[in-house]
Design an enzyme around this catalytic site. Sequence first.
Site, PDB file in Angstrom:
ATOM      1  N   ARG A  28      -0.934  -7.843  13.921  1.00  0.00           N
ATOM      2  CA  ARG A  28      -1.506  -6.889  12.961  1.00  0.00           C
ATOM      3  C   ARG A  28      -2.293  -7.611  11.874  1.00  0.00           C
ATOM      4  NH1 ARG A  28       3.720  -4.685  11.366  1.00  0.00           N
ATOM      5  NH2 ARG A  28       2.829  -3.096  10.029  1.00  0.00           N
TER       6      ARG A  28
ATOM      7  N   ARG B 281      -9.661   1.852   8.610  1.00  0.00           N
ATOM      8  CA  ARG B 281      -9.293   0.481   8.959  1.00  0.00           C
ATOM      9  C   ARG B 281     -10.449  -0.261   9.594  1.00  0.00           C
ATOM     10  NH1 ARG B 281      -3.466   1.433   9.225  1.00  0.00           N
ATOM     11  NH2 ARG B 281      -2.265  -0.374   9.833  1.00  0.00           N
TER      12      ARG B 281
ATOM     13  N   ARG C 181      11.152  -6.249   5.372  1.00  0.00           N
ATOM     14  CA  ARG C 181      10.979  -4.819   5.068  1.00  0.00           C
ATOM     15  C   ARG C 181      11.908  -3.944   5.904  1.00  0.00           C
ATOM     16  NH1 ARG C 181       5.096  -2.007   5.306  1.00  0.00           N
ATOM     17  NH2 ARG C 181       5.175  -2.386   7.547  1.00  0.00           N
TER      18      ARG C 181
ATOM     19  N   ARG D 281      11.252  -1.615  11.175  1.00  0.00           N
ATOM     20  CA  ARG D 281      10.262  -1.054  12.090  1.00  0.00           C
ATOM     21  C   ARG D 281      10.048  -1.961  13.291  1.00  0.00           C
ATOM     22  NH1 ARG D 281       5.043   0.846   8.718  1.00  0.00           N
ATOM     23  NH2 ARG D 281       4.030  -0.217  10.437  1.00  0.00           N
TER      24      ARG D 281
ATOM     25  N   LYS E 125       0.821  -1.217   0.000  1.00  0.00           N
ATOM     26  CA  LYS E 125       0.000   0.000   0.000  1.00  0.00           C
ATOM     27  C   LYS E 125       0.856   1.269   0.000  1.00  0.00           C
ATOM     28  CE  LYS E 125      -2.342  -0.361   3.818  1.00  0.00           C
ATOM     29  NZ  LYS E 125      -1.991  -1.639   4.418  1.00  0.00           N
TER      30      LYS E 125
END
Length: 226
Positions: free
Chosen positions: A173, A93, A130, A162, A17
């Site tokens: 998540r 969300r 990532r 992160r 995204k």
Amino acid sequence: MVPGGRLVVLGKQGAGKGTQCMRLSHHYVIPHISTGEMLRAAVKAKTPLGKEAQRYLDAGELIPDVIVLEMVGERLDQDDTKARGFVLDGFPRTVAQAKGLAALLSPSELDLVIDLEVPTEVVLCRLASRRVCVDCEAIYSVEQPPRVPWICDNCGGEVIQREDDTEAAIKRRLDLYDKETAPLVEWYEASGKLVRAPGLGTPDEVSDGLVAIIDERRGAGGFSFP
Ligand code: AMP
């Protein structure tokens, strides 16, 4: 290319995204509004919102709807989004947030909601590898690192993994996505605003596909913008 539009991109964490919203923002000359990025900036700046948000972010949990809606409402009230529209990334969300967004935009409305579809096994691999720039949020990976290790190619900022990209937080998540966000897809589908787009492929292939979908919709008169 016709500039402007009011777009939302949905998709699991790691569906791409962020990358795709950035590309759509450049292509259509519209502001990219990422609630995750706004919240991380607030935490970094130690604002009252940031202090409140930190524990949710650290735990990989959703910030209460009322707080996020107020933050987004302030952003949508600015001149650039009023003049050119926006691409929303990571918001809404929950169905409650989607209803809140509709109220914020009324009497205008969204032009298109894109669901970027990527299988869960693929997003798990992507999230674990990532890496992001702490300053401009450019996205890298173990396979495609910055030219100088841990230094951003775009802005020279520090590139990190992160804290919520750890295995436990990723799992939480993704579970949350299934519980809270997947019903949103059905909600937008019922409103006729939703298109499903394949999120697999190179970033260029995916963004070419998205632009084709958006332009087709706009050409068919599916946009109310401006
Ligand atoms: P993201 O960068 O979109 O993955 O968001 C990172 C974190 O910010 C999430 O795990 C949530 O804690 C918080 N967050 C971002 N957007 C929202 C939202 N629309 N509603 C609630 N929490 C959010």
